[in-house]
Design an enzyme around this catalytic site. Structure first.
Site, PDB file in Angstrom:
ATOM      1  N   GLU A   1      58.848   0.019  50.523  1.00 54.09           N
ATOM      2  CA  GLU A   1      59.438  -1.321  50.445  1.00 54.09           C
ATOM      3  C   GLU A   1      58.451  -2.226  49.734  1.00 54.09           C
ATOM      4  O   GLU A   1      57.809  -1.804  48.788  1.00 54.09           O
ATOM      5  CB  GLU A   1      59.738  -1.845  51.855  1.00 54.09           C
ATOM      6  CG  GLU A   1      61.008  -1.247  52.436  1.00 54.09           C
ATOM      7  CD  GLU A   1      61.348  -1.844  53.796  1.00 54.09           C
ATOM      8  OE1 GLU A   1      60.928  -2.972  54.061  1.00 54.09           O
ATOM      9  OE2 GLU A   1      62.043  -1.177  54.579  1.00 54.09           O
ATOM     10  N   GLY A   2      58.277  -3.440  50.212  1.00 55.34           N
ATOM     11  CA  GLY A   2      57.338  -4.332  49.536  1.00 55.34           C
ATOM     12  C   GLY A   2      57.990  -4.920  48.305  1.00 55.34           C
ATOM     13  O   GLY A   2      57.431  -5.745  47.607  1.00 55.34           O
ATOM     14  N   CYS A   3      59.208  -4.473  48.017  1.00 51.72           N
ATOM     15  CA  CYS A   3      59.910  -4.979  46.851  1.00 51.72           C
ATOM     16  C   CYS A   3      61.157  -5.673  47.351  1.00 51.72           C
ATOM     17  O   CYS A   3      62.157  -5.018  47.601  1.00 51.72           O
ATOM     18  CB  CYS A   3      60.332  -3.846  45.949  1.00 51.72           C
ATOM     19  SG  CYS A   3      59.089  -2.587  45.827  1.00 51.72           S
ATOM     20  N   VAL A   4      61.071  -6.977  47.575  1.00 49.28           N
ATOM     21  CA  VAL A   4      62.244  -7.680  48.087  1.00 49.28           C
ATOM     22  C   VAL A   4      62.550  -8.921  47.270  1.00 49.28           C
ATOM     23  O   VAL A   4      61.716  -9.363  46.521  1.00 49.28           O
ATOM     24  CB  VAL A   4      62.056  -8.072  49.561  1.00 49.28           C
ATOM     25  CG1 VAL A   4      62.424  -6.923  50.456  1.00 49.28           C
ATOM     26  CG2 VAL A   4      60.666  -8.541  49.838  1.00 49.28           C
TER      27      VAL A   4
END
Ligand code: FAD
Lengths: 411, 100
Positions: free
Chosen positions: B97-100
Site C-alpha cells: 500500500e502506501g499509495c493512496v
C-alpha cells in the site's frame, strides 16, 4: 472542569473545535486548541501561486477568525505528548496541560532533508523549489515569471504525499501557463514518480496518464530518487538513472509532525497508527485523529478531513457515553483536479471503490462529470476556496455526504 | 509440494493464495525475477512476512529499510527495480500500500 484538547488548528483541528462547543456542556468542559502559527493557510491555493492565479494574500487569514470565542486558543509549539499520562507539554513557558480527551490534528509536512542534495543552499529556492509551502510556491512563482524555458522536472520523492493529485494538477497548469506565455515549445516537462503510473488507482491512472500524453508531458514511472546533484543539474535514482533539469519542482518526503516522533507515538514517517474506520488511535482510548496526522490508507486531503469530521465527533460522543465507536469511516475522498485551460476533472472514491467515470450528483450545484474534463469541474475547484473559508472550517453543512455514494457512477 | 506450476498469480504478478507460500516457492519466484536468494535476502523476506502478519499489508520501502536494517541503496541492489514490489511478490504478499 474536564479538558478537551486539540493539537493543531489547521483544517481538521479548526473544524473539531467548532463542532465540540455545540456538543459539550461548556460548564463542565474546557476546549483548548494549540498551534504554533497564528496564520491559517489555505493549502489547496498554493497550487495556483506559481502561475500567478492567486497571490499569497489570497491564501492566508488569521486563525482566530475561524475559532469560536468559547475555545481557549494557545499559540505555542507543542513539545511533547505523554499519552500514558494524558499530558501535553508546550514550548511556551513549558506549560503542561492534562487532558481527558485529545484530538491530534498536527497534519503532514515536507522534509527535503530526507533526500541528499535536495535542500543544498546552492540550489534550494534558486532552481529547486517545493510548492507545498507558501514560501516555496511564492519563490517558484517569481522564478517562472521570468523563465525563458528549458527542462522542467517535477519529482515526487516518496509516497504517501498529501493531496496526491496536486502533482498532476501542477503539471497540467504548467502546460497551460507556458502555452499562455507562448513558450510551451521551449519547455520540456517531465514527471518522475515512484508510482507505477500517473496516479495511485488503476482507472484514474490510465485516464490521467492519457491526459499527460495528450499534453506532451513525459511520464517516468517507478522512479525512486536517491539524490540531487545540483552541480550537474540531475536527479539520480537508486538504480542510477539520471534525469537532467533546469528547474526542479519537488514534492519532498511528507511526514507527520516531529512532536509525534519525539513522543514515540508515530510510525516510520511519524504518522500515528489509527483505526481506519473509527479514527481512534490504536494504542490510546482517549486519543483520536483527524486529517493528515494518522496512518490511515486514505488520501491526505482537506476534503477527507471534512468527511472524517462527523464520524469522529459521533464516535467521541459515543465514547463519552460509554458506547463503542462505530466503524463508519470508509476512506471517502473527493478531489477536483485542475487540468488547465479552465477545465477540471473530479474524482470521488473510498477504501474499496476506485475513482470511476460517471456523474457526481451534487444537490444545488451539480452534476459534475467524474473522471472527465469539464468547465464545471474547474468552477467547482475555484468555488472550493470560498466554501473552505466560509463553511468548511466552521464545521458547517457542506453539500457532500461523509460516506461515498455509488449514485451516478459507472461500473 | 507447491511449485510455480500449481499456484496462480494475479495480473500484477502477486500470489492469489498467500497460504500456498513456502520457502521453496520463494526461491522459485525469485529466480523468475532473476534473483538468487542470499541470507540478506532472507532477512528481508522474513521481516516482511512478519510485518505483514502484524499489519495486514506488505511493507513499504521505508518500513523495510528501517525494520530490516538495510540501506535503500542495498535494497535496490538486492531486489533491483522496484524492491518493495519485488519483495512483496517473492514473500507471497499483496501489492504494497502506501499509495493512496
Ligand atoms: C499544494 C497543496 C494542494 C492541496 N490541494 C488540496 C485540494 O485541492 N483539496 C483538498 O481537499 N486538500 C488539498 N490539500 C491538502 C489539505 O490542505 C490538507 O490535507 C489539510 O489541510 C490537512 O488538514 P490537517 O488539519 O490534517 O493539517 P493542517 O491543516 O496542515 O494543520 C496542521 C496544523 O498543526 C500545526 N502544528 C504541527 N505541529 C505542531 C507543533 N509541534 N506545535 C504547534 N503546532 C503544530 C501546524 O502549524 C498546522 O496549523 C492540498 C495541500 C497542498 C500542500
Amino acid at each position: 472542569m474536564k479538558t478537551f484538547l486539540i493539537l493543531g488548528a489547521g483544517t481538521g483541528g479548526t473544524m473539531v473545535a467548532n463542532k465540540m462547543i455545540d456538543i459539550l456542556d461548556m460548564e463542565e468542559w474546557r476546549v483548548v486548541i494549540v498551534d504554533r502559527d497564528e496564520t491559517h493557510y489555505y493549502q489547496p491555493g498554493f497550487l495556483f501561486i506559481p502561475f500567478g492565479t492567486y497571490s499569497p494574500a489570497d491564501v492566508v487569514k488569521p486563525k482566530r477568525n475561524f475559532l469560536p470565542p468559547q475555545v481557549d486558543v494557545i499559540f505555542s509549539d507543542i513539545e511533547l505528548i505523554e499519552p500514558e499520562q494524558s499530558r501535553v507539554t508546550l514550548g511556551k513557558a513549558k506549560k503542561k496541560i492534562n487532558y481527558d480527551y485529545l484530538v491530534i490534528a498536527t497534519g503532514s509536512h515536507i522534509h527535503p532533508e530526507e533526500t541528499p542534495g535536495l535542500d543544498d543552499e546552492a540550489a534550494w529556492m534558486k532552481n529547486v523549489f517545493p510548492y507545498y509551502t507558501l514560501d516555496g510556491a511564492t519563490k517558484l512563482g517569481n522564478f517562472l515569471k521570468f523563465w525563458k524555458g528549458g527542462r522542467m522536472v517535477l519529482n515526487i520523492a516518496e509516497m504517501p504525499i498529501k493531496c496526491p493529485v496536486a502533482p498532476l494538477e501542477f503539471l497540467f497548469l504548467a502546460d497551460w501557463f507556458f502555452h499562455e506565455r507562448g513558450i510551451r515549445d521551449k519547455v520540456d516537462i517531465t514527471f518522475t514518480t515512484p508510482l507505477s503510473g500517473a496516479f495511485t488507482k488503476p482507472r484514474a491512472s490510465s485516464i490521467l496518464g492519457g491526459m499527460l500524453d495528450d499534453k506532451n508531458i513525459n511520464l517516468v514511472p517507478d522512479y525512486n530518487i536517491m539524490e540531487v546533484d545540483h552541480g550537474k543539474q540531475v536527479i539520480r535514482s537508486y538504480d542510477e538513472t539520471e534525469i537532467g533539469y533546469d528547474v526542479l519542482v519537488t514534492i519532498p518526503t511528507n511526514m507527520g509532525a516531529e512532536v509525534i516522533g519525539n513522543s514515540g507515538m508515530g510510525d516510520e514517517l511519524n504518522f500515528v497508527p489509527t483505526n481506519k474506520h473509527t479514527l481512534q488511535t490504536d494504542k490510546w482510548e482517549n486519543v483520536w485523529i483527524i486529517g493528515d496526522a494518522g496512518n490511515l490508507p486514505a488520501s491526505k486531503a482537506g476534503s477527507v478531513a471534512h468527511f472524517m469530521l462527523d464520524i469522529l465527533i459521533e464516535n467521541i460522543h459515543r465514547d463519552m457515553e460509554g458506547l463503542e465507536p462505530l466503524p463508519n469511516f470508509d476512506g471517502h475522498a473527493n478531489c477536483y483536479i485542475e487540468s488547465g485551460f479552465e477545465k477540471g476533472v473530479l474524482i470521488d472514491f473510498n477504501y474499496d471503490v476506485e475513482p470511476l467515470p460517471g456523474k457526481f450528483p451534487l444537490p444545488g450545484f451539480g452534476p459534475f462529470s467524474l473522471l472527465k474534463e469539464s468547465y464545471a469541474n474547474h468552477w467547482g475547484k475555484m468555488m472550493f476556496r470560498w466554501m473552505y473559508w466560509n463553511i468548511l472550517l466552521k464545521g458547517g453543512e457542506m453539500p457532500f455526504e461523509s460516506q461515498m455514494s455509488m449514485a451516478g457512477k459507472w461500473k | 509440494m507447491t511449485t510455480l506450476e500449481n499456484i496462480t498469480l494475479n495480473d500484477d504478478g502477486y500470489m492469489t493464495e498467500p497460504a500456498q507460500w513456502t520457502e521453496e516457492l520463494a526461491t522459485a519466484l525469485a529466480e523468475k525475477e532473476g534473483i538468487t536468494l542470499t541470507d540478506t535476502h532472507w532477512t528481508i523476506i522474513n521481516f516482511s512476512r512478519e510485518q505483514a502478519a502484524d499489519s495486514g499489508a506488505a511493507p513499504t520501502l521505508r518500513q523495510i529499510t528501517k525494520g530490516a536494517g538495510v540501506t535503500t541503496k542495498d535494497l535496490f541492489k538486492l531486489f533491483p527495480k522496484g524492491p518493495a514490489k519485488k519483495v512483496a511478490k517473492i514473500s507471497g504478499l499483496g501489492k504494497p500500500e502506501g499509495c493512496v
